[in-house]
Design an enzyme around this catalytic site. Structure first.
Site, PDB file in Angstrom:
ATOM      1  N   LYS A  53      -4.753  12.576  -1.187  1.00 39.46           N
ATOM      2  CA  LYS A  53      -4.487  13.637  -2.171  1.00 39.46           C
ATOM      3  C   LYS A  53      -5.379  14.867  -2.031  1.00 39.46           C
ATOM      4  CE  LYS A  53      -1.266  11.826  -4.965  1.00 39.46           C
ATOM      5  NZ  LYS A  53      -0.023  12.539  -5.308  1.00 39.46           N
ATOM      6  N   SER A  78      -3.926  10.366 -13.960  1.00 38.77           N
ATOM      7  CA  SER A  78      -4.933   9.340 -14.230  1.00 38.77           C
ATOM      8  C   SER A  78      -5.342   8.693 -12.916  1.00 38.77           C
ATOM      9  CB  SER A  78      -4.385   8.278 -15.178  1.00 38.77           C
ATOM     10  OG  SER A  78      -3.222   7.716 -14.617  1.00 38.77           O
ATOM     11  N   GLU A 204       9.142   2.533  -0.705  1.00 35.23           N
ATOM     12  CA  GLU A 204       8.958   2.527  -2.154  1.00 35.23           C
ATOM     13  C   GLU A 204       8.824   1.089  -2.647  1.00 35.23           C
ATOM     14  OE1 GLU A 204      11.118   6.249  -4.157  1.00 35.23           O
ATOM     15  OE2 GLU A 204      12.552   4.774  -3.453  1.00 35.23           O
ATOM     16  N   GLY A 208      10.671   0.681  -7.963  1.00 35.81           N
ATOM     17  CA  GLY A 208      10.530   2.132  -8.134  1.00 35.81           C
ATOM     18  C   GLY A 208      11.226   2.901  -7.026  1.00 35.81           C
ATOM     19  N   ASP A 210      13.423   5.292  -6.837  1.00 34.49           N
ATOM     20  CA  ASP A 210      14.122   6.513  -7.260  1.00 34.49           C
ATOM     21  C   ASP A 210      14.510   7.399  -6.076  1.00 34.49           C
ATOM     22  OD1 ASP A 210      11.136   6.590  -7.504  1.00 34.49           O
ATOM     23  OD2 ASP A 210      11.514   8.743  -7.534  1.00 34.49           O
ATOM     24  N   SER A 302      -2.140   5.205   2.407  1.00 34.54           N
ATOM     25  CA  SER A 302      -2.350   6.428   1.631  1.00 34.54           C
ATOM     26  C   SER A 302      -3.634   6.434   0.817  1.00 34.54           C
ATOM     27  CB  SER A 302      -1.146   6.684   0.730  1.00 34.54           C
ATOM     28  OG  SER A 302      -0.881   5.552  -0.064  1.00 34.54           O
TER      29      SER A 302
END
Lengths: 318, 318
Positions: A53, A78, A204, A208, A210, A302
């Site tokens: 990130k 969070s 995924e 989840g 999507d 990640s």
């Protein structure tokens, strides 16, 4: 006109050079044997803040005009994005306000404050974080740093694939975790520009999916907030910009169960000596479960932000 | 005439090139802040077999004359040396016999057999492993690969420092775990030849300070087999050749408690995302405990062979 291009990622790479870590690409003969191919593991658990990130957050904040940047930045998170924004803001001499639910883990609140950010907490059952964020942004003139749905954030995340392809230039398959879709959008942009024949596979959690559903439907699909141990991949809907990229460049989305994620975390710990959070391990989980097409493969871990206690709780019974 | 020289280590480096892993050197701003210096962490947990031991075992076996090597090799070990010898023997097209206590952890027996070695187990309460080893060596004509007290093994381990100094050429202090003393003997040989002013600091568990006592006495001192969680550092006496090197080249030995080792393992997991076994973490434990003199510092993480269950047992209560 694509949302981002290889040139945007190259510009991001120049901005983060010497600031972000150049994370190692690791290999394991056991992993190669188990998956019947050569696998190159890009270990973003070693990135600043413990996850990829930082790349996107720093690229975004470094790109703000100085008069905007000096008023400070703001993020809702969070998780790993919060810490990334806090670290990047401090490095760039500005202030960060992070809007976090008041029941976020104490360790995450501590870590974010430890990087010099102001944490504004809210009650996630009675308050709307977007309303709080908008109010704070207005009051302070602070600039929002989105976790994924932003071209500069996506371009920053794409530097992960730029480095991986430098270290493993002959990969035929690239496997990337998918939450909001920023990491894979940046990485797919690089991979398809540099190696047009490469297959880009997103992963995924089963609960989840999507982005998988959205790609199948040809339009963004919203699901219930998924129940999964992969807390970094609990997006209920792909981002608008990320989906615009991923519908063009992602070849396939595969899913993994929580049990498969735990197997992969244990494998990475035992055989590769890597600490990975559940979200970080989904790519290797998909490989070990035989769900990724063959050929020389790059896979992104990640992140590694799982505390000792949580890790022991998840895996101690093995 | 020193037991080994920089040239021996360079020759070892040429032998292991492309076979051993070039392990990464990692940094952490938190570690730098906590220890008030720049620290470079040589992560041998990523070495083949999960520990530095592969370097010495491969160098030794690769140096045997072909007619000796083809008769096979033999080692006594229930730990990292066993796996290292098994892997190196297989790569060099010969057979390995490993003498292990019958109550060794099943995972270690499995792993050693998994690398193609024959495991001969013995009852450690009623049988003498040296007698068994001698008998097997005679029957089979197999060559013994000592875990540390051998010039070729020491030279192989020294390649760790050769690589570390290439990646971090300006270190003033080198911190190395000490069991039988092979790793530090090889590393000190390199460090003092390449940077004469460098301070070489060994680290032992508090209960297993045989090398500290021996250096103080000026002669090898034997202690009771130490009780410590650092099972790789339970040597009761320094090796003869290793001590001959270390008495000349090691500046100081510091010790750490088991509690300090656990703190370091948790730190390395949480902040650096590294899996380390207790023996592997003693260098960082000494740094975090403030026991290492200042200056830019290199530290060797010697290994990461701790299973998920054992790790959770040691650290899950935190």
């Amino acid at each position: 006109m694509p949302v981002i291009s290889l040139e945007d990622v190259r510009a991001a790479a120049a901005r983060i050079d010497g600031v972000a870590k150049r994370t190692p690409v690791l290999t394991s003969r056991t992993l190669d044997e188990r998956t019947r191919r050569s696998v190159y593991v890009k270990a973003e658990c070693f990135q600043r803040g413990g996850a990829f990130k930082f790349r996107g957050a720093y690229n975004k904040i470094a790109s703000l005009p100085p008069e905007v940047r000096k008023r400070g930045v703001l993020a809702y998170s969070s998780g790993n994005h919060a810490q990334a924004v806090a670290i990047a803001a401090r490095l760039l001499g500005t202030t960060a306000t992070i809007v976090m639910p008041e029941d976020a883990p104490a360790a995450k609140l501590e870590a974010t404050r430890g990087y010099g950010a102001e944490v504004v907490s809210y009650d996630r059952w009675t308050e709307d974080r977007h309303a709080i964020g908008r109010r704070l942004a207005e009051e302070r003139g602070a600039e929002l740093v989105p976790p994924y749905d932003d071209p500069l954030v996506m371009a920053g995340q794409g530097t992960t694939a730029l480095e991986l392809l430098e270290d493993a230039p002959a990969i035929d398959v690239l496997v990337v975790p998918v939450g909001g879709g920023g990491l894979i959008a940046g990485c797919a942009t690089v991979a398809k520009a540099r190696r047009p024949g490469i297959r880009v596979i997103g992963v995924e959690p089963e609960a989840g999916d999507d982005t998988r559903r959205s790609l199948a439907a040809g339009a963004r699909v919203r699901i219930d907030v998924p129940r999964t141990i992969a807390d970094g991949l609990q997006a209920a809907e792909p981002g608008e910009s990320t989906f615009a990229v991923n519908r063009e460049l992602v070849d396939e989305i595969v899913t993994v169960t929580d049990a498969e994620i735990l197997d992969a975390m244990a494998f990475l710990f035992d055989r590769m000596k890597l600490v990975t959070e559940p979200s970080g391990a989904v790519g290797v989980a998909a490989l070990l479960a035989g769900r990724v097409p063959g050929g020389e493969t790059g896979v992104v871990i990640s992140g590694g932000n799982v505390g000792v206690a949580r890790f022991a709780e998840l895996l101690g019974g093995r």
